[in-house]
Design an enzyme around this catalytic site. Structure first.
Site, PDB file in Angstrom:
ATOM      1  N   LYS A 202       0.859  -1.185   0.000  1.00  0.00           N
ATOM      2  CA  LYS A 202       0.000   0.000   0.000  1.00  0.00           C
ATOM      3  C   LYS A 202       0.896   1.235   0.000  1.00  0.00           C
ATOM      4  O   LYS A 202       1.683   1.429   0.928  1.00  0.00           O
ATOM      5  CB  LYS A 202      -0.920  -0.008   1.214  1.00  0.00           C
ATOM      6  CG  LYS A 202      -1.767   1.259   1.300  1.00  0.00           C
ATOM      7  CD  LYS A 202      -2.829   1.164   2.362  1.00  0.00           C
ATOM      8  CE  LYS A 202      -3.579   2.480   2.487  1.00  0.00           C
ATOM      9  NZ  LYS A 202      -4.663   2.404   3.473  1.00  0.00           N
ATOM     10  N   LYS A 225       1.191  10.164   5.618  1.00  0.00           N
ATOM     11  CA  LYS A 225       1.306   8.766   6.054  1.00  0.00           C
ATOM     12  C   LYS A 225       2.617   8.136   5.574  1.00  0.00           C
ATOM     13  O   LYS A 225       2.730   6.918   5.491  1.00  0.00           O
ATOM     14  CB  LYS A 225       0.075   7.979   5.564  1.00  0.00           C
ATOM     15  CG  LYS A 225      -1.262   8.545   6.109  1.00  0.00           C
ATOM     16  CD  LYS A 225      -2.454   7.618   5.857  1.00  0.00           C
ATOM     17  CE  LYS A 225      -3.729   8.173   6.512  1.00  0.00           C
ATOM     18  NZ  LYS A 225      -4.877   7.250   6.409  1.00  0.00           N
ATOM     19  N   LYS A 256      -2.090  -1.478  -3.871  1.00  0.00           N
ATOM     20  CA  LYS A 256      -2.959  -0.313  -3.790  1.00  0.00           C
ATOM     21  C   LYS A 256      -2.139   0.959  -3.848  1.00  0.00           C
ATOM     22  O   LYS A 256      -1.143   1.035  -3.142  1.00  0.00           O
ATOM     23  CB  LYS A 256      -3.728  -0.385  -2.463  1.00  0.00           C
ATOM     24  CG  LYS A 256      -4.662   0.754  -2.216  1.00  0.00           C
ATOM     25  CD  LYS A 256      -5.262   0.624  -0.844  1.00  0.00           C
ATOM     26  CE  LYS A 256      -6.080   1.873  -0.582  1.00  0.00           C
ATOM     27  NZ  LYS A 256      -6.459   2.001   0.789  1.00  0.00           N
ATOM     28  N   TYR A 321     -15.115   0.678  -6.923  1.00  0.00           N
ATOM     29  CA  TYR A 321     -16.393   1.356  -6.684  1.00  0.00           C
ATOM     30  C   TYR A 321     -17.325   1.185  -7.882  1.00  0.00           C
ATOM     31  O   TYR A 321     -18.507   1.470  -7.790  1.00  0.00           O
ATOM     32  CB  TYR A 321     -16.155   2.841  -6.388  1.00  0.00           C
ATOM     33  CG  TYR A 321     -15.270   3.039  -5.178  1.00  0.00           C
ATOM     34  CD1 TYR A 321     -15.799   2.925  -3.897  1.00  0.00           C
ATOM     35  CD2 TYR A 321     -13.905   3.284  -5.309  1.00  0.00           C
ATOM     36  CE1 TYR A 321     -14.994   3.067  -2.772  1.00  0.00           C
ATOM     37  CE2 TYR A 321     -13.087   3.432  -4.206  1.00  0.00           C
ATOM     38  CZ  TYR A 321     -13.631   3.319  -2.933  1.00  0.00           C
ATOM     39  OH  TYR A 321     -12.832   3.447  -1.836  1.00  0.00           O
TER      40      TYR A 321
END
Ligand code: PBG
Length: 332
Positions: A202, A225, A256, A321
């Site tokens: 990620k 992050k 991701k 999505y």
């Protein structure tokens, strides 16, 4: 190695492209609703929903509407959904205690879905950010994100989700050692059949922006992050992380974001041959759906083309999505 083609005219690649039937005969990859995991945002309330401004066509759903949407997804052949909570501001704290509360929004949503749709696979997200006042995936102590204390909290969160009926636990936090700790705790709690899909590779990506709006974490986040999510410049590190997580007990691994990182998905699949998933994240959705809304792209076509690209890159499945819309198109 691919066969070296004869010179034209003995080889004419256009021969096999000359009709829909011939193209279908030599098509190497196909897309099916069975490839999709549908990420859904859930919020408090009854018979209500809130559109996500930066994700045209996506809304946060109250639990009752979520169950209805999940039923439709299952009918379309989508095998799994993944839940993300919009946590009320008052419940966001420094100790993130709501994350492992048996009756938090996600755990109530899991129970509601599993009681009505027991065959639909429910995946969850394990990370503290929706519950954290400062929007980070881990505890913040003196301005630093602490690893081992966070892992202990993630374990409690994962076990609570398994108790509520989650089928797949999805740790998205990028702390070190969390997969092994969660696996051991699940086994000890009698949840040996609960699977783990690790967000192994990620990246610290700007493509998560719309998601943070959707779960109400955008305003909360202080700093970035980068001390726990991966450097977008790295590729070998992704393979090491995937191998590490598999050794710790991950059943499936994820890359991701998706489209900008298809090279990573391909490396994972080719070099390790393990169940490989990719997440077409909120920013990728926003780019495609936003451009389609303006008439700049053909929305249906770019949706299917982008999803097929994940299959071609070696992915066994895609978190997207677009799942219901794509499944509807595939059904004709
Ligand atoms: C939380 C989490 C994020 C996403 C999934 N789980 C955001 C982040 O790491 O900041 C992003 C999903 C998306 O952008 O669609 N740990």
């Amino acid at each position: 190695m691919p066969h070296r083609p004869a010179p034209t005219p003995r080889s004419r690649f256009r021969r096999m492209r000359s009709s829909p039937a011939r193209r279908a005969m030599v098509r190497e990859n196909r897309l099916s609703p069975a490839d999709f995991i549908w990420p859904v945002f859930v919020q408090e309330g009854t018979d209500t929903e809130t559109p996500v401004a930066s994700m045209p066509g996506v809304a946060r759903l109250s639990i009752d509407r979520l169950v209805t949407a999940a039923r439709e997804a299952a009918a379309l052949g989508i095998p799994a959904i993944c839940l993300f909570p919009h946590v009320e501001q008052a419940l966001k704290t420094e100790d993130c205690a709501d994350a492992w509360s048996a009756d938090n929004l996600v755990n109530r949503a899991i129970r509601a879905i599993k009681s009505q749709l027991p065959d639909l696979t429910v995946m969850t997200d394990v990370a503290l950010d929706p519950y954290n006042v400062n929007g980070h995936d881990g505890f913040v102590v003196d301005g630093r994100i602490v690893n081992d204390e966070t892992v202990a909290a993630l374990v409690r969160m994962a076990v609570a989700q398994a108790e509520a009926g989650a089928d797949i636990i999805g740790p998205s936090d990028m702390m070190d050692g969390r997969i092994g700790a969660i696996r051991d705790a699940l086994e000890a709690a009698g949840h040996g059949d609960v699977a783990i899909m690790s967000y192994s590779a990620k990246y610290a990506s700007a493509f998560y922006g719309p998601f943070r709006d959707a779960v109400g974490a955008a305003g909360a986040l202080t700093g970035d992050k980068n001390t726990y999510q991966m450097d977008p410049a790295n590729s070998d590190e992704a393979l090491r992380l995937v191998m590490r997580d598999l050794d710790e007990g991950a059943d499936m691994v994820m890359v991701k974001p998706g489209m900008p990182y298809l090279d990573i998905a391909r490396r994972v699949k080719s070099e390790l041959g393990v169940p490989t998933f990719a997440y077409q994240v909120s920013g990728e959705y926003a780019m495609l759906a936003g451009a389609a809304e303006r008439g700049w792209l053909d929305g249906d076509k770019v949706m299917l083309e982008s999803l097929l690209a994940f299959r071609r890159a070696g992915c066994d499945g895609i978190l997207t999505y677009f799942a219901p819309a794509a499944a509807r198109l595939l059904a004709g």
